[in-house]
Scaffold this motif. Structure first.
Motif, mmCIF file in Angstrom:
data_model
loop_
_atom_site.group_PDB
_atom_site.id
_atom_site.type_symbol
_atom_site.label_atom_id
_atom_site.label_comp_id
_atom_site.label_asym_id
_atom_site.label_seq_id
_atom_site.Cartn_x
_atom_site.Cartn_y
_atom_site.Cartn_z
ATOM 1 N N ASN A 170 2.243 -6.702 -16.441
ATOM 2 C CA ASN A 170 1.099 -6.766 -15.541
ATOM 3 C C ASN A 170 -0.163 -6.956 -16.366
ATOM 4 O O ASN A 170 -0.250 -6.485 -17.518
ATOM 5 N N ILE A 171 -1.138 -7.619 -15.810
ATOM 6 C CA ILE A 171 -2.377 -7.887 -16.529
ATOM 7 C C ILE A 171 -3.202 -6.619 -16.706
ATOM 8 O O ILE A 171 -4.001 -6.488 -17.629
ATOM 9 N N ARG A 172 -3.006 -5.645 -15.837
ATOM 10 C CA ARG A 172 -3.612 -4.324 -15.971
ATOM 11 C C ARG A 172 -2.525 -3.343 -16.420
ATOM 12 O O ARG A 172 -1.331 -3.598 -16.234
ATOM 13 N N LYS A 173 -2.923 -2.234 -16.976
ATOM 14 C CA LYS A 173 -1.951 -1.266 -17.483
ATOM 15 C C LYS A 173 -1.443 -0.362 -16.361
ATOM 16 O O LYS A 173 -1.637 0.855 -16.347
ATOM 17 N N VAL A 174 -0.808 -1.002 -15.392
ATOM 18 C CA VAL A 174 -0.206 -0.294 -14.256
ATOM 19 C C VAL A 174 1.188 -0.862 -14.034
ATOM 20 O O VAL A 174 1.453 -2.020 -14.366
ATOM 21 N N LYS A 175 2.055 -0.053 -13.479
ATOM 22 C CA LYS A 175 3.432 -0.480 -13.241
ATOM 23 C C LYS A 175 3.656 -0.757 -11.764
ATOM 24 O O LYS A 175 2.995 -0.182 -10.903
ATOM 25 N N PHE A 176 4.597 -1.653 -11.500
ATOM 26 C CA PHE A 176 4.975 -1.908 -10.113
ATOM 27 C C PHE A 176 5.538 -0.635 -9.490
ATOM 28 O O PHE A 176 6.080 0.232 -10.186
ATOM 29 N N ASN A 177 5.376 -0.537 -8.173
ATOM 30 C CA ASN A 177 5.804 0.616 -7.365
ATOM 31 C C ASN A 177 4.883 1.825 -7.510
ATOM 32 O O ASN A 177 5.146 2.879 -6.915
ATOM 33 N N THR A 178 3.783 1.657 -8.260
ATOM 34 C CA THR A 178 2.787 2.729 -8.357
ATOM 35 C C THR A 178 2.021 2.841 -7.040
ATOM 36 O O THR A 178 1.701 1.832 -6.414
ATOM 37 N N LYS A 179 1.696 4.063 -6.610
ATOM 38 C CA LYS A 179 0.938 4.274 -5.371
ATOM 39 C C LYS A 179 -0.537 3.954 -5.573
ATOM 40 O O LYS A 179 -1.056 4.033 -6.698
ATOM 41 N N HIS A 180 -1.188 3.608 -4.479
ATOM 42 C CA HIS A 180 -2.561 3.103 -4.595
ATOM 43 C C HIS A 180 -3.535 4.160 -5.114
ATOM 44 O O HIS A 180 -4.487 3.838 -5.826
ATOM 45 N N LYS A 181 -3.313 5.433 -4.803
ATOM 46 C CA LYS A 181 -4.233 6.469 -5.281
ATOM 47 C C LYS A 181 -4.198 6.585 -6.801
ATOM 48 O O LYS A 181 -5.225 6.872 -7.429
ATOM 49 N N SER A 182 -3.041 6.347 -7.385
ATOM 50 C CA SER A 182 -2.933 6.386 -8.842
ATOM 51 C C SER A 182 -3.701 5.235 -9.474
ATOM 52 O O SER A 182 -4.336 5.383 -10.532
#
Length: 213
Positions: free
Chosen positions: A71-83
């Protein structure tokens, strides 16, 4: 006396008839002009057909080897929006957080940001245009699980788009699918078993999608 009145009436009748004729002539001319204008408007509004100029590979083709698209940002798929909201608050390059849930009960929701004008980020070697209203970072969720990250750079040149594509190539090699349309739109895809990265050029701007398959 009767003769004078009759003469006056005859003259007035001629004037009335003449006036009616002139009104009819101008009305007819106006209708013709209106009809012509409507015809021209219809011709102007007729969309130009878009055709495929060239393409290679396939939208179904998967890259060979052990390629993993990040991902272009340091976030993973299936992460919840609040995170992700917490993550973006730590960054200084986004602002104007906006979260919307689709009204069609599809389970989709969208978290979007504009870019900070003083600290505009660079993705794949090209800086976004923060002053462009179309320049955004958007996260798409399905049942509150991250499924796609979208970067809209705003209106940048085709040369800048080529730079983006070349930088992606340097990491993920040649695209698995490319296409060019007659309206100037260009797409390059990099697809793996788990993720598809699409870089899209249009005259109005450039977009990059990182989508979970």
């Amino acid at each position: 006396m009767y003769f004078k009145n009759n003469t006056h009436t005859t003259i007035m009748s001629k004037f009335i008839i003449l006036a009616i004729m002139l009104v009819s002539i101008f009305s007819f001319a106006g209708c013709g002009s209106s009809s012509s204008n409507k015809s021209q408007e219809t011709q102007l509004e007729t969309p130009v057909p878009v055709s495929k100029v060239s393409s290679s590979g396939s939208v179904e083709k998967v890259a060979s080897g052990n390629v993993k698209i990040k991902n272009i940002r340091k976030v993973k798929f299936n992460t919840k929006h609040k995170s992700i909201v917490k993550y973006e608050k730590k960054n200084k390059d986004t602002e104007n957080e906006n979260y919307n849930v689709a009204s069609d009960n599809s389970g989709y929701s969208y978290l979007s940001y504009t870019f900070n004008k003083e600290k505009a980020p660079t993705f794949y070697g090209v800086k976004v245009v923060p002053t462009d209203v179309n320049a955004i970072l958007q996260y798409t969720f399905k049942d509150d699980k991250l499924k796609e990250t979208l970067i809209q750079y705003g209106n940048i040149s085709k040369d800048a788009y080529t730079t983006i594509v070349n930088n992606i190539k340097s990491t993920y090699k040649n695209p698995t699918y490319t296409s060019e349309l007659s309206n100037g739109q260009v797409e390059n895809w990099w697809k793996t078993k788990d993720v598809t990265l699409r870089a899209v050029y249009q005259q109005t701007g450039v977009s990059v999608f990182i989508t979970q398959n």
